[in-house]
Scaffold this active site. Structure first.
Site, PDB file in Angstrom:
ATOM      1  N   LYS A  68       0.636  -1.227  -0.560  1.00  0.00           N
ATOM      2  CA  LYS A  68       0.417  -0.071   0.111  1.00  0.00           C
ATOM      3  C   LYS A  68       0.640   1.395   0.285  1.00  0.00           C
ATOM      4  O   LYS A  68       0.819   2.084  -0.571  1.00  0.00           O
ATOM      5  CB  LYS A  68      -0.877   0.024   0.797  1.00  0.00           C
ATOM      6  N   THR A  69       1.858   1.856   0.799  1.00  0.00           N
ATOM      7  CA  THR A  69       2.736   2.052   0.970  1.00  0.00           C
ATOM      8  C   THR A  69       3.275   2.371  -0.423  1.00  0.00           C
ATOM      9  O   THR A  69       3.530   3.761  -0.669  1.00  0.00           O
ATOM     10  CB  THR A  69       3.689   2.741   1.870  1.00  0.00           C
ATOM     11  N   ASP A 113      -1.111   6.310   6.328  1.00  0.00           N
ATOM     12  CA  ASP A 113      -1.627   4.981   6.563  1.00  0.00           C
ATOM     13  C   ASP A 113      -2.280   5.021   7.303  1.00  0.00           C
ATOM     14  O   ASP A 113      -2.715   5.603   8.626  1.00  0.00           O
ATOM     15  CB  ASP A 113      -0.646   5.088   7.324  1.00  0.00           C
ATOM     16  N   THR A 162      -5.451  -1.517   7.039  1.00  0.00           N
ATOM     17  CA  THR A 162      -6.207  -3.467   6.743  1.00  0.00           C
ATOM     18  C   THR A 162      -7.403  -3.654   7.058  1.00  0.00           C
ATOM     19  O   THR A 162      -7.549  -4.294   7.458  1.00  0.00           O
ATOM     20  CB  THR A 162      -4.986  -3.640   8.342  1.00  0.00           C
ATOM     21  N   ARG A 221       6.966  -8.347   1.685  1.00  0.00           N
ATOM     22  CA  ARG A 221       7.513  -7.986   2.501  1.00  0.00           C
ATOM     23  C   ARG A 221       8.376  -8.609   3.566  1.00  0.00           C
ATOM     24  O   ARG A 221       9.896  -8.762   3.563  1.00  0.00           O
ATOM     25  CB  ARG A 221       6.837  -6.604   3.625  1.00  0.00           C
TER      26      ARG A 221
END
Ligand code: ADE
Length: 340
Positions: A68-69, A113, A162, A221
């Site tokens: 997302k980031t 975020d 999330t 990640r």
């Protein structure tokens, strides 16, 4: 870093943002996976660029670690825009938000975020900012209170969460796009691992990247983190190339099993099976038994267990599936199966 956290994409990812910046894709061309989302974004970016307009506000939702980031940065790069990053909990008071908004230039991107954790009072200020690019500031609160309208530049909010279910209706309605990120398939993870190994100047075989991909919980990640731990292991063991054996050994010593489950995942399922007869049991009870945060279980542990069929979520609580029993070596009565 505690061993337990090797396969945990922490919910904000902040602690390792800098570590992974060099592995991050910077453009649509470099981005691997999430094809549907990328295709949608490419059209939106090209259309906005051709009209010379800022992009519509955009909301990403999905489990941590899926990009997302990264996508917010990619969009900024593709729009040739500046990006300012903050988070829901960091914006404690309306003044925090106003301070940021009044400094944005036309076309800038504001990445928020954990937007589901925006305090309600701050959220109220964001509505007119998103819709009409203005905010009503209250000056001199008290009997002589006045409001002044502040004009803002036409900016773009990229929100990430999330927990899409916790976003209020009015906030959700103000985003022009709402995009859900899915877990990555093995092929995409392999390609990401191979690309990252290249950036890290590390030699890896096809089987090596495959076995890391299988244990990465569908999450880039985690794939990159496991690759780094495996690279350390290979270096210390004097192995020139990360092959299948090297990667399996490295992940075994890090407590990651062949399905990508770590100790917390296994403890979570074991608690349901042994303490609660397989469920149904509420997540708060599991959290209390494990001394873990309920939110961590919901955001980080459960999505992958649900996606891979280890867990069912019902209105009466969580239930461990037959697949979970088999994977952990329990019989249906919750007894550990004796080795043959
Ligand atoms: N690194 C982390 N996520 C990635 C992605 N989706 N594509 C390419 N490299 C990545």
């Amino acid at each position: 870093m505690a061993l337990e956290s090797i396969v945990r994409p922490d919910s904000t990812g902040e602690s390792e943002e800098r570590d992974f910046t060099n592995l991050r894709p910077r453009s649509f061309a470099e981005y691997i996976g999430q094809r549907e989302i990328i295709d949608n974004l490419k059209i939106a970016v090209q259309a906005a660029m051709e009209r010379g307009e800022p992009l519509d506000h955009l909301l990403f939702h999905g489990p941590p670690g899926l990009g997302k980031t990264t996508l917010a940065y990619v969009i900024a790069e593709e729009m040739r825009a500046d990006i300012v990053c903050t988070s829901g909990p960091a914006l404690e008071r309306p003044a925090d938000l106003v301070g940021i908004l009044t400094n944005l230039k036309r076309g800038d991107i504001l990445f928020i975020d954990e937007i589901h954790r925006l305090p309600r009072i701050v959220e109220e200020y964001i509505y007119p900012a998103m819709e009409d690019f203005e905010i009503d500031m209250v000056i001199d609160p008290g009997p002589h209170a006045r409001t002044v309208k502040l004009e803002l530049s036409h900016f773009t909010i990229v929100g990430a969460t999330t927990r899409a279910g916790l976003i209020t209706g009015p906030l959700r309605d103000r985003f022009g796009f709402s995009l859900h990120l899915e877990f990555y398939d093995i092929e995409d993870l392999r390609t990401i691992i191979t690309r990252s190994a290249g950036i890290l100047s590390t030699s890896i075989t096809g089987e090596g990247s495959q076995s890391i991909a299988f244990r990465s919980r569908g999450t880039p990640r985690i794939a990159n983190r496991l690759l780094k731990r495996t690279r350390d292991y290979a270096q210390v063991m004097r192995r020139e190339t990360i092959d299948e054996i090297t990667s399996v050994e490295a992940m075994d010593i890090n407590g990651v099993d062949e399905a990508g489950l770590d100790r917390l995942d296994r403890n979570y399922l074991t608690v349901i099976i042994k303490q609660y007869s397989g469920g149904p049991v509420g997540v708060s009870a599991i959290a209390a038994t494990l001394s873990e945060e309920r939110d961590t279980l919901i955001d980080v542990v459960e999505p992958f267990l649900l996606a891979r069929g280890f867990l069912n979520r019902t209105s009466r609580g969580r239930i461990a599936t037959a697949h979970a029993y088999r994977h952990l070596g329990f019989t249906r009565s919750g007894q550990e199966e004796l080795p043959l």
